[in-house]
Design a protein around this motif. Structure first.
Motif, short mmCIF file in Angstrom:
data_model
loop_
_atom_site.label_atom_id
_atom_site.label_comp_id
_atom_site.label_asym_id
_atom_site.label_seq_id
_atom_site.Cartn_x
_atom_site.Cartn_y
_atom_site.Cartn_z
N GLY A 106 0.82 -1.21 0.00
CA GLY A 106 0.00 0.00 0.00
C GLY A 106 0.85 1.26 0.00
O GLY A 106 0.54 2.22 -0.71
N GLU A 107 1.92 1.26 0.80
CA GLU A 107 2.82 2.42 0.81
C GLU A 107 3.51 2.59 -0.53
O GLU A 107 3.69 3.71 -1.01
CB GLU A 107 3.86 2.28 1.93
N ARG A 108 3.92 1.48 -1.13
CA ARG A 108 4.58 1.57 -2.44
C ARG A 108 3.62 2.07 -3.51
O ARG A 108 3.98 2.89 -4.36
CB ARG A 108 5.18 0.21 -2.82
N LEU A 109 2.37 1.62 -3.45
CA LEU A 109 1.37 2.09 -4.40
C LEU A 109 1.09 3.57 -4.20
O LEU A 109 0.99 4.33 -5.17
CB LEU A 109 0.08 1.27 -4.24
N GLY A 175 -8.67 -1.92 -9.67
CA GLY A 175 -9.48 -0.72 -9.53
C GLY A 175 -8.87 0.36 -8.66
O GLY A 175 -9.51 1.35 -8.35
N VAL A 176 -7.64 0.17 -8.23
CA VAL A 176 -6.99 1.18 -7.37
C VAL A 176 -6.34 2.22 -8.23
O VAL A 176 -5.77 1.98 -9.23
CB VAL A 176 -5.94 0.52 -6.45
#
Length: 176
Positions: A106-109, A175-176
């Motif tokens: 999540g942090e990388r995204l 979908g992110v």
């Protein structure tokens, strides 16, 4: 989020300092990055171990920085050798920072999205300066865009840095 600070430093260096390679222009940013990385490594819990490839790149750049610093001994212009060694050390810090401070997917995204948005903002701001500015022709040299970075190849590189992350985000199927 530390990566937002890193992104802000990079964008400020590009915009405010016009991509300058003069040590007095970029060295404060390098010192801030070093302080940020030191703080994260010293005080954060669960620092991830970088991959072997990342460690190899960091080690190679660090060795090159050390060799360049050693060249002060025989350099006809020692101050330039010093500046180059410090710049290469900044490159090494730049390589090792994301793997050390981005712990989860999540942090990388989120960091990837921040890079795309930040570079997009620079592109939009550049367009605004060219369209709304007093004399947009002053930002071109030989028909090439010379703003915000005053080196045309670096200008193109800055614009292209965001292409692959943007494509990676666009290609996501979740979908992110």
């Amino acid at each position: 989020m530390p990566i937002a600070v890193v992104l802000a430093l990079v964008l400020a260096l590009a915009w405010r300092e016009r991509g300058s390679i003069v040590a007095a222009d970029w060295l404060p940013y390098a010192i801030l990055l070093g302080c940020l990385l030191s703080t994260v490594v010293l005080f954060a819990e669960g620092i991830p171990r970088p991959s072997r490839l990342t460690l190899a790149a960091f080690t190679g750049l660090s060795a090159l920085a050390a060799w360049t610093a050693l060249s002060l001994i025989w350099s006809p212009v020692p101050s330039l050798a010093r500046d180059e060694a410090l710049l290469i050390a900044l490159y090494a810090l730049t390589v090792i920072t994301p793997p050390l401070i981005l712990r989860s997917d999540g942090e990388r995204l989120l960091a990837l999205a921040a890079v795309v948005l930040g570079l997009g903002a620079v592109a939009v701001a550049t367009g605004a300066v060219l369209v709304l500015g007093e004399s947009p022709q002053d930002h071109f040299r030989g028909g090439r865009l010379y703003f915000p970075i005053t080196y045309v190849n670096a200008e193109a590189a800055l614009a292209l840095v965001g292409v692959w992350p943007a494509l990676a985000l666009a290609a996501r199927r979740d979908g992110v």
